[in-house]
Design a protein around this motif. Structure first.
Motif: not given
Length: 446
Positions: A312-324
């Motif tokens: 109902p509130k949109g299309r979301f997908a899990p994103y797991l980032p790394y950082f240097w």
């Protein structure tokens, strides 16, 4: 490369030698005119992927006359997280460290601000997604440079044949290779009906409800699709809302169509489920598909990675980032910054993504259409929509948009999946909500 097991006590001893004793791979170049640099990279799951990072660092070190040491530190057994904790406590260790998801924020006070690097990098590579900003900034401070290595989307990986046969869904037509998605009807209601159909056919969706990240990430995306937050961006409790109730009702229905042991699943369980041929879908980056290419090619050739269903509130997908990130106790910050700029060049990023077979995802909007995602197979084009090239979905992380120090605890304690299981197992809705509210209150005090 040799590896030596270390106990938890040895990690938490927090000596300067902790990380160096873990996995050592020295690469020495030039006359060392610019000093020494020590790097703690994540030890990649994909065989051979580390070599691309090593080659890029060596090439830079040769040019800059820097003596570089690289340690590839695995995430198995949380060895990378234990090393981060040890170095933060000792205020000694690597100059650069690969920080997963929440860990840059957890160590914000001990990290060098790289805002001066991010302006030119973004100008060249394009804007970063919202989850990278959420996890990688504190106020106007950048806590690290987004790393493509290890960064991933955990979206649906569907069996083309099983979804078509049992659910009447053609995932290749819905997410065609080389073209925009045609997924207006790919909603949570459609997803639930497909889960029921595949369950009746004996090939259930492989979605876990355990306490590890794969399980939590899926729950987070579905909760956000309903607009459900346990704590809002300002730090206010928002557990007892209609949106959270709707998410729990949905999950209660979904769980009834999943394998009976999903409450005990870890991050390997869904991978094994796909490779075994027992299921029609899992939520994962292409690592499970890559294993299937090797161990079960008849399964791999039927896999298609695509977008999340919309709520109902949109299309979301899990994103797991790394950082240097650069520790503020680094002894060679100037060289560290120069290296991170070099690793963020489009050609360097493409080399690392290619080495991972398309597993690694750059955070930058101009780098979501690399050839590797168009050409990888079988079947060819199976990864085309993996990097979200049309911004078809919002990249998110579970427990957001709560302040990261609170969200990290919600995430680590698997509060979302625990809520779903409690309610599914017969606990009254308001009792489940009261339990979750108490948990969040504790996180807010700690």
């Amino acid at each position: 490369m040799s590896r030596r097991k270390l106990s938890r006590r040895q990690f938490v001893a927090a000596t300067a030698l902790t990380s160096a004793a873990l996995i050592t791979a020295p690469y020495v170049r030039g006359a060392h005119a610019a000093g020494k640099l020590s790097i703690g990279f994540w030890d990649h799951w994909v065989p051979g992927a580390n070599k691309a990072s090593t080659d890029l660092v060596n090439e830079w070190a040769e040019k800059e006359k820097v003596e570089v040491t690289i340690d590839y530190i695995p995430s198995q057994g949380n060895k990378n997280l234990l090393t981060i904790a040890a170095e933060a406590q000792a205020k000694s260790g690597h100059d650069i460290f690969a920080m997963p998801t929440w860990w840059a924020h957890s160590n914000a006070e001990q990290l060098e601000d790289v805002k001066d690097l991010m302006g030119p990098i973004i100008a060249e590579n394009g804007e970063v997604n919202g989850t990278v900003k959420y996890l990688g900034t504190s106020g106007d401070k950048w806590l690290g440079v987004p790393a493509c290595v290890g960064s991933q989307i955990k979206g649906p990986c569907s069996r083309i044949d099983l979804m078509k046969k049992h659910a009447g869904i053609d995932v290749q037509a819905m997410y065609p290779a080389g073209a925009e998605p045609k997924a207006d009807n790919w909603t949570l209601d459609t997803f639930l009906k497909a889960a029921e159909a595949c369950h009746k056919a004996g090939v259930p969706f492989g979605i876990g409800l355990g306490e590890t990240t794969d399980n939590v990430d899926t729950a987070g995306a579905i909760f956000l699709s309903f607009g459900a937050q346990l704590v809002d961006a300002k730090g206010n409790l928002t557990v007892k809302t209609d949106a959270v109730r709707q998410a729990l009702e949905y999950y209660k229905k979904l769980i009834s169509f999943l394998p009976p042991d999903v409450a005990a699943w870890d991050d390997a369980s869904n991978n094994k489920w796909l490779v075994s041929g027992k299921g029609a879908m899992i939520m994962n980056p292409p690592s499970a598909w890559a294993v299937a290419k090797r161990d079960a090619p008849q399964v791999a050739e039927q896999c298609w990675t695509h977008g999340f269903p919309a709520g109902p509130k949109g299309r979301f997908a899990p994103y797991l980032p790394y950082f240097w990130s650069i520790w503020n106790f680094s002894k060679n910050k100037e060289a560290a910054k120069k290296l991170l700029v070099a690793l963020s060049k489009p050609a360097a990023i493409e080399k690392m993504v290619n080495a991972s077979g398309g597993y690694d995802l750059p955070a930058y909007e101009k780098l979501t259409t690399l050839k590797v995602w168009q050409e990888e197979g079988p079947p060819k084009g199976t990864l085309y929509h993996y990097p979200n090239p049309y911004k078809h979905q919002t990249l998110s992380i579970a427990a957001s948009p709560a302040p990261p120090k609170i969200a990290q605890q919600i995430y680590a304690q698997a509060t979302l999946t625990k809520m779903c299981l409690r309610y599914h197992q017969g606990e009254a809705m308001e009792k489940t909500l009261a339990w979750a509210e108490g948990e969040c209150e504790g996180f807010m005090r700690s």
